[in-house]
Design a protein around this motif. Structure first.
Motif, PDB file in Angstrom:
ATOM      1  N   PHE A 206       0.859  -1.193   0.000  1.00  0.00           N
ATOM      2  CA  PHE A 206       0.000   0.000   0.000  1.00  0.00           C
ATOM      3  C   PHE A 206       0.886   1.231   0.000  1.00  0.00           C
ATOM      4  CE2 PHE A 206      -2.171   3.280   2.675  1.00  0.00           C
ATOM      5  CZ  PHE A 206      -3.186   3.604   1.789  1.00  0.00           C
ATOM      6  N   ASN A 207       0.591   2.194  -0.867  1.00  0.00           N
ATOM      7  CA  ASN A 207       1.335   3.440  -0.902  1.00  0.00           C
ATOM      8  C   ASN A 207       0.495   4.559  -0.311  1.00  0.00           C
ATOM      9  OD1 ASN A 207       2.131   6.127  -2.548  1.00  0.00           O
ATOM     10  ND2 ASN A 207       3.930   4.823  -2.301  1.00  0.00           N
ATOM     11  N   THR A 208       1.020   5.225   0.704  1.00  0.00           N
ATOM     12  CA  THR A 208       0.229   6.216   1.432  1.00  0.00           C
ATOM     13  C   THR A 208       0.101   7.550   0.697  1.00  0.00           C
ATOM     14  OG1 THR A 208       2.180   6.906   2.702  1.00  0.00           O
ATOM     15  CG2 THR A 208       0.788   5.190   3.663  1.00  0.00           C
ATOM     16  N   VAL A 209       0.853   7.745  -0.367  1.00  0.00           N
ATOM     17  CA  VAL A 209       0.711   8.956  -1.181  1.00  0.00           C
ATOM     18  C   VAL A 209      -0.426   8.805  -2.177  1.00  0.00           C
ATOM     19  CG1 VAL A 209       1.798  10.424  -2.919  1.00  0.00           C
ATOM     20  CG2 VAL A 209       3.117   9.654  -0.944  1.00  0.00           C
ATOM     21  N   THR A 210      -0.457   7.674  -2.865  1.00  0.00           N
ATOM     22  CA  THR A 210      -1.438   7.472  -3.941  1.00  0.00           C
ATOM     23  C   THR A 210      -2.636   6.638  -3.524  1.00  0.00           C
ATOM     24  OG1 THR A 210      -0.369   5.441  -4.708  1.00  0.00           O
ATOM     25  CG2 THR A 210       0.451   7.522  -5.610  1.00  0.00           C
ATOM     26  N   SER A 211      -2.542   5.965  -2.363  1.00  0.00           N
ATOM     27  CA  SER A 211      -3.537   4.979  -1.921  1.00  0.00           C
ATOM     28  C   SER A 211      -3.596   3.775  -2.861  1.00  0.00           C
ATOM     29  CB  SER A 211      -4.938   5.593  -1.767  1.00  0.00           C
ATOM     30  OG  SER A 211      -4.940   6.559  -0.741  1.00  0.00           O
ATOM     31  N   GLY A 212      -2.542   3.592  -3.652  1.00  0.00           N
ATOM     32  CA  GLY A 212      -2.469   2.428  -4.529  1.00  0.00           C
ATOM     33  C   GLY A 212      -2.243   1.156  -3.730  1.00  0.00           C
ATOM     34  N   ILE A 213      -2.889   0.059  -4.167  1.00  0.00           N
ATOM     35  CA  ILE A 213      -2.764  -1.234  -3.495  1.00  0.00           C
ATOM     36  C   ILE A 213      -2.400  -2.302  -4.525  1.00  0.00           C
ATOM     37  CG2 ILE A 213      -3.952  -3.002  -2.135  1.00  0.00           C
ATOM     38  CD1 ILE A 213      -5.832  -0.846  -1.121  1.00  0.00           C
ATOM     39  N   LEU A 214      -1.402  -3.110  -4.200  1.00  0.00           N
ATOM     40  CA  LEU A 214      -1.033  -4.249  -5.037  1.00  0.00           C
ATOM     41  C   LEU A 214      -0.940  -5.498  -4.178  1.00  0.00           C
ATOM     42  CD1 LEU A 214       1.837  -3.019  -7.419  1.00  0.00           C
ATOM     43  CD2 LEU A 214      -0.520  -3.563  -8.034  1.00  0.00           C
ATOM     44  N   LEU A 215      -1.481  -6.595  -4.681  1.00  0.00           N
ATOM     45  CA  LEU A 215      -1.327  -7.894  -4.027  1.00  0.00           C
ATOM     46  C   LEU A 215      -0.425  -8.747  -4.906  1.00  0.00           C
ATOM     47  CD1 LEU A 215      -2.171  -9.850  -1.721  1.00  0.00           C
ATOM     48  CD2 LEU A 215      -3.936 -10.699  -3.283  1.00  0.00           C
ATOM     49  N   LEU A 216       0.687  -9.199  -4.355  1.00  0.00           N
ATOM     50  CA  LEU A 216       1.659  -9.987  -5.104  1.00  0.00           C
ATOM     51  C   LEU A 216       1.637 -11.433  -4.652  1.00  0.00           C
ATOM     52  CD1 LEU A 216       4.732  -7.561  -5.043  1.00  0.00           C
ATOM     53  CD2 LEU A 216       2.784  -7.583  -6.608  1.00  0.00           C
ATOM     54  N   ASN A 217       1.566 -12.340  -5.607  1.00  0.00           N
ATOM     55  CA  ASN A 217       1.681 -13.756  -5.263  1.00  0.00           C
ATOM     56  C   ASN A 217       3.147 -14.080  -4.992  1.00  0.00           C
ATOM     57  OD1 ASN A 217       2.948 -13.990  -7.752  1.00  0.00           O
ATOM     58  ND2 ASN A 217       1.138 -14.826  -8.788  1.00  0.00           N
ATOM     59  N   GLU A 218       3.429 -15.338  -4.718  1.00  0.00           N
ATOM     60  CA  GLU A 218       4.788 -15.721  -4.329  1.00  0.00           C
ATOM     61  C   GLU A 218       5.802 -15.398  -5.426  1.00  0.00           C
ATOM     62  OE1 GLU A 218       7.252 -19.666  -2.725  1.00  0.00           O
ATOM     63  OE2 GLU A 218       5.078 -19.752  -3.048  1.00  0.00           O
ATOM     64  N   GLU A 219       5.449 -15.683  -6.682  1.00  0.00           N
ATOM     65  CA  GLU A 219       6.356 -15.439  -7.799  1.00  0.00           C
ATOM     66  C   GLU A 219       6.699 -13.957  -7.912  1.00  0.00           C
ATOM     67  OE1 GLU A 219       6.390 -15.768 -12.709  1.00  0.00           O
ATOM     68  OE2 GLU A 219       4.659 -16.514 -11.555  1.00  0.00           O
ATOM     69  N   TYR A 220       5.681 -13.115  -7.837  1.00  0.00           N
ATOM     70  CA  TYR A 220       5.907 -11.681  -7.981  1.00  0.00           C
ATOM     71  C   TYR A 220       6.543 -11.093  -6.729  1.00  0.00           C
ATOM     72  CZ  TYR A 220       3.709 -11.054 -12.512  1.00  0.00           C
ATOM     73  OH  TYR A 220       3.441 -11.075 -13.855  1.00  0.00           O
ATOM     74  N   THR A 221       6.285 -11.680  -5.573  1.00  0.00           N
ATOM     75  CA  THR A 221       6.925 -11.216  -4.340  1.00  0.00           C
ATOM     76  C   THR A 221       8.438 -11.395  -4.418  1.00  0.00           C
ATOM     77  OG1 THR A 221       4.968 -11.708  -2.991  1.00  0.00           O
ATOM     78  CG2 THR A 221       7.067 -11.535  -1.842  1.00  0.00           C
ATOM     79  N   LEU A 222       8.881 -12.527  -4.979  1.00  0.00           N
ATOM     80  CA  LEU A 222      10.317 -12.769  -5.136  1.00  0.00           C
ATOM     81  C   LEU A 222      10.951 -11.728  -6.055  1.00  0.00           C
ATOM     82  CD1 LEU A 222      10.349 -16.673  -5.442  1.00  0.00           C
ATOM     83  CD2 LEU A 222      11.154 -15.292  -3.513  1.00  0.00           C
ATOM     84  N   GLU A 223      10.239 -11.367  -7.120  1.00  0.00           N
ATOM     85  CA  GLU A 223      10.746 -10.336  -8.026  1.00  0.00           C
ATOM     86  C   GLU A 223      10.764  -8.975  -7.344  1.00  0.00           C
ATOM     87  OE1 GLU A 223      12.057 -10.591 -11.077  1.00  0.00           O
ATOM     88  OE2 GLU A 223      11.928 -12.766 -10.828  1.00  0.00           O
ATOM     89  N   TYR A 224       9.739  -8.718  -6.545  1.00  0.00           N
ATOM     90  CA  TYR A 224       9.675  -7.451  -5.811  1.00  0.00           C
ATOM     91  C   TYR A 224      10.841  -7.328  -4.833  1.00  0.00           C
ATOM     92  CZ  TYR A 224       8.062  -4.185  -2.186  1.00  0.00           C
ATOM     93  OH  TYR A 224       7.983  -3.159  -1.276  1.00  0.00           O
TER      94      TYR A 224
END
Length: 421
Positions: free
Chosen positions: A19-37
């Motif tokens: 969650f970004n407190t400037v934009t209020s943007g929310i992303l949910l990352l699965n395991e694969e994308y979490t590793l890339e993040y």
């Protein structure tokens, strides 16, 4: 590119929630994308997911290496503080038909605005506006519906000059006891379409706290019936003032609203009763205590299939009290900067007849610096609170951390869950 300092990460059973407190943007990352993040946290780390990079940039979670994020937040806050939006809160009467034990207005003068003062108020407002100025009016009190005559008069006179405003909006804060269907239709005609009403719990709790001043008679059923009659006419928000004596009963109140068919017809939120005195009431929650009660309540609501959790948004400008274009007018025409100051003569900053007085009180509000404590500089929730309530901070002479400091991760997670219902 670099990761934003205003990202908040929460591990959930479904993946990593960002969650970004400037934009209020929310992303949910699965395991694969979490590793890339996670690679983005390493110097020179290379993320192999172009779609992830693109989405994180869109959500403000990745920013240019040259971006000074703290400075940008401060600038955005100042831009909003000095945006030329005219806000007037008008209390045409300080009289009230209720006798609430926690009311801050105890001891103030119970005056009602005369036509002479109403005319001067209208003139003062018009003098502050230009053709490009949005004007917002908030009707307050006392109980404002005790003086519908003056509300109607001032509104109609302002609307005669509607060409002076870029836009016009109006709201009212009322205890709801006098909000009949007839009154609701009158408000609608006056473009007063947003209404806040307070209920302090189910009937047996509310009636102990919010009863008629003259007769001590209960008020809950009358208010509830009024809400049922008016919710199709006006946008009604129900506020529940909570402390340690009634928090456990809020669920029951919400269930009562659902049983009355109001679940999707009104908005609903809880707000802590505050006491800024040297020896605060022990029944009041601290911000940290309230943060826990709030998320526990949200979780219970979600488990019952209710969508009442809102995603937090940046709070640029903090409060209209620190804006040079915002004033509260009391029944005598005296000007104030904060709702908590109304009708306290020592906190007055002028009068609608004599104009604004640049005294010590006004100077404190207009020169208020919301971001001055070092602990705020690196805080990831800074865009959401901007240092908190100016009035509270000036009274306490310190910055109290917002409840969001303690529960924003939970709220974002619960908001995400509520969208899956």
């Amino acid at each position: 590119m670099k990761l934003s300092m205003y990202n908040i990460e929460t591990k959930t059973k479904d993946g990593l929630l960002i969650f970004n407190t400037v934009t209020s943007g929310i992303l949910l990352l699965n395991e694969e994308y979490t590793l890339e993040y996670e690679k983005l946290k390493i110097d020179d780390g290379k993320c192999q997911k172009d779609d992830l990079i693109k989405e994180m940039i869109r959500c403000g979670m990745l920013v240019d290496d040259s971006t000074e994020e703290l400075s940008k937040v401060i600038v955005e806050n100042n831009v909003n503080k000095y945006a030329h939006n005219i806000d007037f809160t008008i209390a045409t009467t300080m009289n009230c038909n209720f006798a609430c034990p926690y009311c801050y207005e105890e001891g103030v003068r119970y005056n009602t605005m005369t036509k002479k003062i109403a005319d001067k108020t209208i003139r003062f407002i018009l003098e502050q506006t230009t053709s490009n100025t949005p004007l917002s009016i908030y009707w307050y009190g006392g109980e404002p519906l005790l003086d519908m005559k003056t509300i109607t008069y001032i509104t109609k006179e302002l609307q005669k000059n509607k060409d002076k405003f870029a836009s016009y909006s109006a709201s009212i804060v009322t205890n709801g006891y006098l909000l009949t269907e007839k009154v609701a239709k009158q408000l609608k005609k006056l473009n007063i379409e947003n209404v806040q009403i307070t209920l302090d719990g189910p009937a047996y709790i509310h009636n102990k706290r919010r009863y008629l001043k003259a007769s001590k008679k209960p008020t809950f059923e009358t208010i509830l019936n009024n809400i049922k009659q008016c919710c199709e006419i006006l946008n009604i928000s129900i506020r529940v003032n909570v402390d340690k004596s009634n928090m456990e009963c809020v669920d029951e109140l919400f269930q009562t609203l659902c049983e009355k068919g109001l679940k999707d017809k009104v908005s609903f939120y809880i707000s802590p009763v505050s006491d800024f005195s040297e020896n605060p009431n022990k029944q009041c929650f601290s911000n940290q205590e309230f943060s826990k009660e709030q998320v526990d309540f949200y979780l219970r609501m979600i488990e019952k299939g209710n969508k009442i959790v809102s995603v937090p948004h940046a709070n640029y400008g903090v409060c209209s009290a620190i804006s040079p274009f915002s004033f509260l007018v009391d029944p005598l025409g005296d000007l104030y900067k904060c709702w908590n100051d109304v009708s306290r003569k020592d906190l007055c900053v002028g009068n609608v007849e004599t104009g604004v007085q640049y005294n010590e009180v006004l100077s404190k509000y207009l020169n208020y610096e919301p971001i001055k404590e070092k602990k705020c500089f690196k805080c990831s929730i800074l865009p959401l609170c901007l240092g908190g309530c100016p009035n509270e901070n000036m009274v306490l002479k310190k910055t109290n951390c917002s409840p969001l400091k303690f529960n924003v991760s939970n709220i974002v997670e619960y908001y995400y869950k509520s969208q899956l219902i």
